[in-house]
Scaffold this active site. Structure first.
Site, mmCIF file in Angstrom:
data_model
loop_
_atom_site.group_PDB
_atom_site.id
_atom_site.type_symbol
_atom_site.label_atom_id
_atom_site.label_comp_id
_atom_site.label_asym_id
_atom_site.label_seq_id
_atom_site.Cartn_x
_atom_site.Cartn_y
_atom_site.Cartn_z
ATOM 1 C CG HIS A 45 -1.952 -1.138 1.174
ATOM 2 N ND1 HIS A 45 -2.824 -1.129 0.283
ATOM 3 C CD2 HIS A 45 -2.190 -2.136 2.021
ATOM 4 C CE1 HIS A 45 -3.730 -2.205 0.489
ATOM 5 N NE2 HIS A 45 -3.409 -2.785 1.389
ATOM 6 C CG ASP A 176 -7.520 -5.668 3.674
ATOM 7 O OD1 ASP A 176 -7.957 -5.524 2.497
ATOM 8 O OD2 ASP A 176 -6.543 -5.119 4.094
#
Length: 260
Positions: A45, A176
């Site tokens: 990320h 997530d």
């Protein structure tokens, strides 16, 4: 390369690190200078690749903190390059099966026991290895794969994943996981907490170290979560990220100044 992540994971006392998502060695300096014991360099990320990650790892070495790198996927070539760059541990995102975990472990080991490509000229060996057998023994003792389980499918398979020989540690991603469960980022939801607790209990029961992300932007909530997971056998915590911590400092300063 100094502090060892495997040693920290087995210390038995609370150990704190963070995520490095800002492509700045100076930021890693600040992580180390302010008391963190490790950082996870985020190539999934964070908007940078392994060339930048290598320099962030140098900053970690200079500040005597351990470093791992989160890769974008479970790619044996990327794992090899990260280890060759001297980053001793790789975090593999979204592990969902024992077979995926076995692949990650194999990618950290040289043949004939694994898939890692062999080169005597790389940073992990001082750029020219004169005694290859000794290097291999040292490297296989100090490097490893950390599995990040962050989906409902991964939870369903946690017993098999946690039993994979050779995993250094397991991490669990509540944000997530909440998304994969259709809860749209509500990582505090009781069902998310129940599933994370199941994974923690499974790993601890099998003697697998757990690295628990604690990314609340509120320090008191972080303290509460650390205390809760310590009570369940977790001793290693990944606190926020460099972005979260810097943003918190900025907002506290600007809020205080405007109040005056």
């Amino acid at each position: 390369m100094t502090r060892d992540l495997k040693t920290l994971l087995r210390a038995g006392e609370a150990v704190f690190g963070t995520w490095s998502q800002i492509a700045s060695p100076e930021m890693v300096d600040l992580v180390g200078l302010n008391g963190f014991e490790f950082t996870i360099i985020d190539c999934q990320h964070g908007f940078f690749g392994l060339e930048t990650a290598e320099n962030l790892a140098r900053a970690a070495d200079a500040n005597d903190i351990a470093a791992a790198v989160r890769l974008p996927d479970n790619d044996p070539v990327a794992i090899m390059k990260a280890l060759d760059a001297g980053i001793r541990h790789v975090v593999i995102p979204n592990l969902e099966t024992a077979e995926q975990a076995e692949l990650a472990v194999a990618a950290t080991r040289f043949g004939p026991h694994g898939l890692r490509g062999a080169c005597p000229c790389c940073r992990s060996g001082g750029h020219f290895i004169r005694n290859w057998p000794d290097y291999v023994a040292e490297e296989e003792a100090r490097v490893g794969a950390i599995g990040l389980v962050e989906s409902a499918v991964g939870v369903d398979n946690i017993e098999a994943i946690a039993a994979t020989p050779g995993l250094t540690a397991l991490m669990f991603g509540p944000f997530d996981l909440s998304v994969s469960m259709g809860l749209n980022g509500d990582w505090r939801h009781e069902e998310v907490e129940r599933r994370v607790s199941r994974m923690v209990d499974t790993a601890v029961g099998l003697g697998v170290p757990v690295m628990m992300p604690v990314f609340s932007p509120h320090v008191e909530e972080c303290r509460s979560l650390v205390a809760k997971w310590k009570g369940r056998g977790v001793s290693t915590f990944v606190i926020g990220s460099d972005k979260i911590l810097v943003s918190d400092a900025f907002s506290r300063w600007t809020s205080a100044l405007r109040r005056t």
